[in-house]
Design an enzyme around this catalytic site. Structure first.
Site, PDB file in Angstrom:
ATOM      1  N   LEU A   1       2.642   6.977  -1.462  1.00  0.00           N
ATOM      2  CA  LEU A   1       3.719   7.913  -1.763  1.00  0.00           C
ATOM      3  C   LEU A   1       3.619   8.446  -3.189  1.00  0.00           C
ATOM      4  O   LEU A   1       3.937   9.611  -3.440  1.00  0.00           O
ATOM      5  CB  LEU A   1       5.081   7.279  -1.484  1.00  0.00           C
ATOM      6  CG  LEU A   1       5.581   7.515  -0.055  1.00  0.00           C
ATOM      7  CD1 LEU A   1       4.679   6.929   0.998  1.00  0.00           C
ATOM      8  CD2 LEU A   1       7.004   7.051   0.123  1.00  0.00           C
TER       9      LEU A   1
ATOM     10  N   VAL B   1       0.841  -1.200   0.000  1.00  0.00           N
ATOM     11  CA  VAL B   1       0.000   0.000   0.000  1.00  0.00           C
ATOM     12  C   VAL B   1       0.876   1.250   0.000  1.00  0.00           C
ATOM     13  O   VAL B   1       0.538   2.261  -0.626  1.00  0.00           O
ATOM     14  CB  VAL B   1      -0.960   0.003   1.213  1.00  0.00           C
ATOM     15  CG1 VAL B   1      -1.770   1.290   1.279  1.00  0.00           C
ATOM     16  CG2 VAL B   1      -1.892  -1.205   1.157  1.00  0.00           C
ATOM     17  N   CYS B   2       2.018   1.193   0.683  1.00  0.00           N
ATOM     18  CA  CYS B   2       2.883   2.371   0.848  1.00  0.00           C
ATOM     19  C   CYS B   2       3.279   3.029  -0.475  1.00  0.00           C
ATOM     20  O   CYS B   2       3.184   4.251  -0.597  1.00  0.00           O
ATOM     21  CB  CYS B   2       4.118   2.014   1.667  1.00  0.00           C
ATOM     22  SG  CYS B   2       3.719   1.456   3.338  1.00  0.00           S
ATOM     23  N   PRO B   3       3.718   2.273  -1.501  1.00  0.00           N
ATOM     24  CA  PRO B   3       4.095   2.966  -2.730  1.00  0.00           C
ATOM     25  C   PRO B   3       2.909   3.659  -3.404  1.00  0.00           C
ATOM     26  O   PRO B   3       3.088   4.703  -4.035  1.00  0.00           O
ATOM     27  CB  PRO B   3       4.688   1.876  -3.623  1.00  0.00           C
ATOM     28  CG  PRO B   3       4.262   0.585  -3.032  1.00  0.00           C
ATOM     29  CD  PRO B   3       4.003   0.836  -1.574  1.00  0.00           C
TER      30      PRO B   3
END
Length: 189
Positions: free
Chosen positions: A53, A48-50
């Site tokens: 960002l 999920v993080c990319p």
């Protein structure tokens, strides 16, 4: 959990990476004099993080136009941030500062650290030019956030800060009508 609205950031110093620059350090003093967002996420090279960002990178110019600097934060090192920014098509778009909270200093200070995992929950903090928190939200690891909504919160925080006699209704966007609190509004909305 303690309410963080109105809390002034404690002193901190963490290592940082930003595309095209040498490694450097960021302190609480660096966040003063302008609006800031601390955008915590669990970890580099994840799922999920990319997406978050990348979405944040797509709004970065709008944050800057609003007079706000963006700092993404995880417990990964500045070296891992650099490699992730170089290799991920999504994260390569990130031009904002990436903070390395290796000692969990910021994560603990703001109550977003999952101690068992050594990772931060998805916390977003809007900080005014005096280093005081005006808005925040914390999500579990698997729930991605909307940078567009975060930008709206920055803009609403700035408006309320500049116009203390007015407030922003739900879904308010810059240029739209605001409210002036008073007895004449009670029961009429």
């Amino acid at each position: 959990m303690t309410n963080l609205i109105g809390k002034k950031l404690d002193e901190f110093k963490v290592n940082a990476f930003q595309a095209g620059k040498d490694f450097f350090q960021v302190t609480n003093e660096d966040l003063k004099g302008h609006w800031s967002v601390l955008f915590f996420y669990p970890g580099d090279f994840t799922f999920v993080c990319p997406t978050e960002l990348e979405a944040l990178a797509e709004e970065y110019e709008n944050f800057k136009k609003a007079g706000c600097e963006v700092y993404s934060v995880s417990t990964d090192s500045e070296f891992v941030h650099m490699e992730w920014q170089k290799t991920s098509p999504a994260v390569s778009k990130a031009k904002y500062v990436m903070l390395a909270d290796r000692a969990f200093e910021l994560s603990r200070m703001l109550g977003v650290l999952n101690e068992e995992e050594g990772q931060a929950y998805r916390g977003s903090f809007v900080i005014n030019p005096d280093g005081v928190i005006t808005a925040y939200e914390i999500h579990d690891m698997g729930i991605g956030r909307s940078p567009k909504e975060l930008l709206r919160k920055v803009e609403a925080s700035k408006f309320v800060n500049e116009h203390g006699d007015k407030v922003c209704p739900a879904n308010w966007m810059p240029g739209e009508d605001t409210l002036t609190p008073g007895m004449d509004l009670v029961g009429t909305i």
